[in-house]
Design an enzyme around this catalytic site. Sequence first.
Site, mmCIF file in Angstrom:
data_model
loop_
_atom_site.group_PDB
_atom_site.id
_atom_site.type_symbol
_atom_site.label_atom_id
_atom_site.label_comp_id
_atom_site.label_asym_id
_atom_site.label_seq_id
_atom_site.Cartn_x
_atom_site.Cartn_y
_atom_site.Cartn_z
ATOM 1 N N VAL A 15 33.801 81.444 18.295
ATOM 2 C CA VAL A 15 32.517 81.039 17.706
ATOM 3 C C VAL A 15 32.059 79.696 18.265
ATOM 4 O O VAL A 15 30.896 79.532 18.664
ATOM 5 C CB VAL A 15 32.616 80.980 16.158
ATOM 6 N N ARG A 46 42.402 71.862 20.139
ATOM 7 C CA ARG A 46 43.850 71.637 20.113
ATOM 8 C C ARG A 46 44.353 71.374 21.527
ATOM 9 O O ARG A 46 45.098 70.444 21.781
ATOM 10 C CB ARG A 46 44.490 72.893 19.525
ATOM 11 N N LYS A 106 35.070 81.123 5.795
ATOM 12 C CA LYS A 106 34.934 81.712 4.443
ATOM 13 C C LYS A 106 36.189 81.525 3.629
ATOM 14 O O LYS A 106 36.137 81.442 2.407
ATOM 15 C CB LYS A 106 34.562 83.190 4.530
ATOM 16 N N GLU A 191 40.180 87.986 12.824
ATOM 17 C CA GLU A 191 40.704 86.663 12.498
ATOM 18 C C GLU A 191 41.940 86.387 13.356
ATOM 19 O O GLU A 191 42.559 87.323 13.893
ATOM 20 C CB GLU A 191 41.092 86.611 11.014
ATOM 21 N N LYS A 206 34.633 86.835 1.454
ATOM 22 C CA LYS A 206 33.171 86.903 1.565
ATOM 23 C C LYS A 206 32.546 87.322 0.238
ATOM 24 O O LYS A 206 31.497 86.802 -0.165
ATOM 25 C CB LYS A 206 32.786 87.871 2.690
HETATM 26 P P1 NAP Z 1 39.367 80.914 17.511
HETATM 27 O O1 NAP Z 1 38.746 81.664 18.626
HETATM 28 O O2 NAP Z 1 40.816 81.109 17.229
HETATM 29 O O3 NAP Z 1 39.087 79.357 17.750
HETATM 30 C C1 NAP Z 1 39.712 78.371 17.001
HETATM 31 C C2 NAP Z 1 39.440 77.006 17.644
HETATM 32 O O4 NAP Z 1 40.027 76.003 16.812
HETATM 33 C C3 NAP Z 1 40.056 76.833 19.033
HETATM 34 O O5 NAP Z 1 39.125 76.192 19.873
HETATM 35 C C4 NAP Z 1 41.264 75.940 18.797
HETATM 36 O O6 NAP Z 1 41.544 75.052 19.856
HETATM 37 C C5 NAP Z 1 40.750 75.112 17.635
HETATM 38 N N1 NAP Z 1 41.857 74.535 16.849
HETATM 39 C C6 NAP Z 1 42.861 75.184 16.235
HETATM 40 N N2 NAP Z 1 43.650 74.308 15.597
HETATM 41 C C7 NAP Z 1 43.134 73.091 15.823
HETATM 42 C C8 NAP Z 1 43.498 71.778 15.455
HETATM 43 N N3 NAP Z 1 44.569 71.535 14.690
HETATM 44 N N4 NAP Z 1 42.740 70.731 15.880
HETATM 45 C C9 NAP Z 1 41.634 70.960 16.638
HETATM 46 N N5 NAP Z 1 41.233 72.194 17.020
HETATM 47 C C10 NAP Z 1 41.981 73.233 16.618
HETATM 48 O O7 NAP Z 1 38.615 81.228 16.127
HETATM 49 P P2 NAP Z 1 37.155 81.852 15.915
HETATM 50 O O8 NAP Z 1 37.208 83.321 16.006
HETATM 51 O O9 NAP Z 1 36.161 81.098 16.722
HETATM 52 O O10 NAP Z 1 36.949 81.542 14.351
HETATM 53 C C11 NAP Z 1 36.666 80.232 13.913
HETATM 54 C C12 NAP Z 1 36.195 80.305 12.450
HETATM 55 O O11 NAP Z 1 35.016 81.108 12.379
HETATM 56 C C13 NAP Z 1 37.192 80.948 11.497
HETATM 57 O O12 NAP Z 1 37.094 80.306 10.244
HETATM 58 C C14 NAP Z 1 36.679 82.376 11.360
HETATM 59 O O13 NAP Z 1 37.024 82.976 10.134
HETATM 60 C C15 NAP Z 1 35.190 82.151 11.421
HETATM 61 N N6 NAP Z 1 34.389 83.284 11.846
HETATM 62 C C16 NAP Z 1 34.721 83.974 12.968
HETATM 63 C C17 NAP Z 1 33.915 85.022 13.385
HETATM 64 C C18 NAP Z 1 34.235 85.817 14.613
HETATM 65 O O14 NAP Z 1 33.564 86.835 14.860
HETATM 66 N N7 NAP Z 1 35.217 85.438 15.404
HETATM 67 C C19 NAP Z 1 32.778 85.357 12.653
HETATM 68 C C20 NAP Z 1 32.471 84.629 11.494
HETATM 69 C C21 NAP Z 1 33.280 83.596 11.106
HETATM 70 P P3 NAP Z 1 42.035 75.603 21.321
HETATM 71 O O15 NAP Z 1 40.856 76.359 21.846
HETATM 72 O O16 NAP Z 1 42.339 74.389 22.093
HETATM 73 O O17 NAP Z 1 43.210 76.492 21.019
HETATM 74 N N1 HSE Z 2 37.037 88.727 11.241
HETATM 75 C C1 HSE Z 2 35.741 88.787 10.675
HETATM 76 C C2 HSE Z 2 35.224 90.201 10.720
HETATM 77 C C3 HSE Z 2 34.813 87.878 11.432
HETATM 78 O O1 HSE Z 2 35.799 91.016 11.449
HETATM 79 O O2 HSE Z 2 34.266 90.505 10.021
HETATM 80 C C4 HSE Z 2 33.448 87.763 10.796
HETATM 81 O O3 HSE Z 2 33.535 87.055 9.593
#
Ligand code: NAP
Ligand code: HSE
Length: 436
Positions: A15, A46, A106, A191, A206
């Site tokens: 995201v 990170r 969420k 996730e 949610k």
């Molecule tokens: P992701 O791809 O795993 O990205 C997580 C990011 O957080 C990475 O850039 C990671 O750094 C960074 N990170 C992890 N631990 C850290 C720390 N201790 N200090 C600083 N940075 C740190 O996750 P994502 O899918 O983007 O999801 C992020 C959030 O959005 C979650 O809460 C998820 O529930 C929500 N969300 C996701 C979606 C979806 O479709 N993916 C949709 C709606 C909501 P590195 O890159 O260096 O590892």
């Molecule tokens: N893991 C979540 C999903 C991301 O599949 O709906 C969006 O909140």
Amino acid sequence: MTEPFGIALVGCGTVGGGVAKLLLEQGQRLAERAGRPLALRRVVVRDVGKARAAAIPANLIGAELQTALNDPEVQVVVELVGGTDWARRAILAALAAGKHVVTANKAVLAEHGTEVFDAARKHGRAVAFEACVMGGVPVVAVLGQSLAANQVLSLQGILNGTCNFILTGMSAQGRSYAETLAEAQQRGYAEADPTLDVDGTDAAHKLAILAQLAFGATVPVPSIDRRGIAEIHNLDIRFAQELGYTIKLLGEAWLDATTRQLALHVSPVLLRHLTLLAQVRGADNAIRITGDAVGETLLYGRGAGQMPTASAVVADLIDLAVGRAQRTFQAMKLWSGGPSNVVLRPSATVRSRFYLRLQVADRLGVMADVTRCLADHRISIASVVQHEAPEDHEEGTVPLVIMTHTALTEVFRAAVAALDRLGCIVSPSVYYPVED
Ligand code: NAP
Ligand code: HSE
């Protein structure tokens, strides 16, 4: 006001990468909408050395949250890390440092909403969270603003893109659960721990947020009765199709406006093929919201993935830069700890029809035993399906599918427990609510 609105991005994975792309590649468009530039000042991750989806200037990237919090040119922290531990502390630290917060997390809001919103009020800052529910579909704005004249009476939503992607792959393409889950992960829908998706926890998070917006109810996540999709067998998908239904994982809430009782659950549900929710495919999400003035409304769109979710995050940033989000935040008084005007009702007291699949011994008298047990519990049968044993069946057993008439959930569950104690039932029975 034309000075830039300074942004620190905390987390730049799926995201966050999408948010960085929009900020860096669509600066002109966003500045026009916000009335001032949205300036990416810091990116906290990170692993500083990792390749990123957007061409982020190297001097913006660091691993220290505190550097971003100390920067006076940062007005808002965008938390896109995930999890409820580090991320919760980062959000509270950002608010304490006088920054607004935008988050897609969420889990943190559903589990720590009161703490986070109290901190925001204490520090005179706003928390914006459109991306927390249904990705790019603007359900938070709709419930918080556009439908504000209504008493919402019910919500029925496909709230998890990963589960819908898996169920679509299994039913429309005959693919396996494991294969479609792996693809959902690879596409960035799931996730970090996909158990949260498939066991219904993400949808429950949610639903808890939606309950706050729609009913002013602070619902503890553990109190939401939830079942996920991991136990759904291809057999159930095939039987449901034969009977004219599609299986969807739904988050649902119903308010009895007279008694003010609110029931909620997350569960696989059988929906008639031709209903709108049954037609929602892939990672798309949809929600049917019924309000006392507006009647039924349906929102539909991409519920997970990089750019749809980034779209919601950046909309919140524009709202904050314009100053609208701060006013909405103050007016809505979410998670304010005031007296709740609804009482939670156990979902076991909800009435429903049910789909029931039993794996029974293929011998004389079994059907009589099963129907007698259901009759003893006053469960009325609407239809029964038993085919010749399929080729891949367990030796000497056969699936028996029963559709019931409406029954009280707790009575139906007691009947299933009694069935499972019969000697002719060879494995735990599978059941799902049916909504016509
Ligand atoms: P992701 O791809 O795993 O990205 C997580 C990011 O957080 C990475 O850039 C990671 O750094 C960074 N990170 C992890 N631990 C850290 C720390 N201790 N200090 C600083 N940075 C740190 O996750 P994502 O899918 O983007 O999801 C992020 C959030 O959005 C979650 O809460 C998820 O529930 C929500 N969300 C996701 C979606 C979806 O479709 N993916 C949709 C709606 C909501 P590195 O890159 O260096 O590892
Ligand atoms: N893991 C979540 C999903 C991301 O599949 O709906 C969006 O909140």
